[in-house]
Design a protein around this motif. Sequence first.
Motif, PDB file in Angstrom:
ATOM      1  N   PRO A 143       0.810  -1.225   0.000  1.00 30.30           N
ATOM      2  CA  PRO A 143       0.000   0.000   0.000  1.00 30.30           C
ATOM      3  C   PRO A 143       0.840   1.270   0.000  1.00 30.30           C
ATOM      4  N   ASN A 147       0.676   3.717  -3.278  1.00 28.78           N
ATOM      5  CA  ASN A 147       0.128   5.056  -3.045  1.00 28.78           C
ATOM      6  C   ASN A 147       1.179   6.136  -3.278  1.00 28.78           C
ATOM      7  N   THR A 148       2.427   5.852  -2.924  1.00 30.15           N
ATOM      8  CA  THR A 148       3.491   6.819  -3.208  1.00 30.15           C
ATOM      9  C   THR A 148       3.653   7.006  -4.711  1.00 30.15           C
ATOM     10  N   ALA A 150       1.382   6.522  -7.000  1.00 29.00           N
ATOM     11  CA  ALA A 150       0.215   7.258  -7.486  1.00 29.00           C
ATOM     12  C   ALA A 150       0.323   8.743  -7.143  1.00 29.00           C
ATOM     13  N   GLY A 151       0.859   9.050  -5.976  1.00 24.31           N
ATOM     14  CA  GLY A 151       1.038  10.452  -5.598  1.00 24.31           C
ATOM     15  C   GLY A 151       2.014  11.172  -6.516  1.00 24.31           C
ATOM     16  N   SER A 185      -0.350  11.138   0.043  1.00 24.23           N
ATOM     17  CA  SER A 185      -0.485   9.790  -0.512  1.00 24.23           C
ATOM     18  C   SER A 185       0.250   8.765   0.346  1.00 24.23           C
ATOM     19  N   THR A 188      -1.879   8.028   3.323  1.00 24.33           N
ATOM     20  CA  THR A 188      -2.984   7.141   2.949  1.00 24.33           C
ATOM     21  C   THR A 188      -2.491   5.698   2.867  1.00 24.33           C
ATOM     22  N   GLY A 189      -1.341   5.497   2.219  1.00 28.34           N
ATOM     23  CA  GLY A 189      -0.767   4.156   2.151  1.00 28.34           C
ATOM     24  C   GLY A 189      -0.414   3.616   3.523  1.00 28.34           C
ATOM     25  N   HIS A 251      -3.457  12.071   8.741  1.00 28.98           N
ATOM     26  CA  HIS A 251      -3.794  12.445   7.368  1.00 28.98           C
ATOM     27  C   HIS A 251      -4.600  13.731   7.342  1.00 28.98           C
TER      28      HIS A 251
END
Length: 257
Positions: A143, A147-148, A150-151, A185, A188-189, A251
Amino acid sequence: MRAPSGGNGGNAARLWPGIGGLAALVALWWLATGAGQAEGLAARFAPSATLASAAGLLRHPDLWLHLGVSLRRVLLGLAIALLAGVPLGLLVGGVRAVDAAVSPAFQFLRMISPLSWMPVVVMVLGVGDRPVLFLLAFAGLWPILLNTAAGVRQLDPRWILLARSLAATRAELLMRVVLPGVVGSVLTGLRLSIGIVWIVLVPAEMLGVNAGLGYFILDTRDRLAYSELLATVLVIGLLGFALDTLARWLHRWWVPS
């Protein structure tokens, strides 16, 4: 003009439905164990017996010892996952050639249950903390990495162009533009990783260790202390909820809505 609603009223409006849901869950538990009329094994799992055992466990030093060991493993596993996942995510998200080369392998590894590695890891690393930490880090890595990445892909390209137009070095671009832009991000991960790591923790601690919440569950089973067993399960759920709440707060603090 509409006046803004008060913060306390909004919090209360969100709080009461949650309390109602928890009350409904306790009521279902009470009914499932015989509505207070059960005998034998079912009575040991009843809410009254479990909550009484939980109150006793909270005063018992052994529970805090096992709890401290488990939390230490979780924090170390998450730290390893962060140290590996954030740089890999930056690389995958920022370099298309790397993304094309490693993404199929990462997706393949991500779909393998961490617990399926348990026999292999124990044979390679032996018993003790090392196999548990490997399983926790492996579970928490994906995750954070995804997420990193995607960020990085969602960064506004204008900021990168602006930094380059100001003759920023790669290190300055990374430290002043990319990393601040992907922190949300990463958090979030991290929150997703906490949930996965917490789930993997208990079965991982049932193999080859002599302390931890997973070990303590096996100990209560062997002692036939069923109400203590269920009380320990409740403690695990409460701790997981607390860790998730902390991650959500981090977050919100960093990325206010």
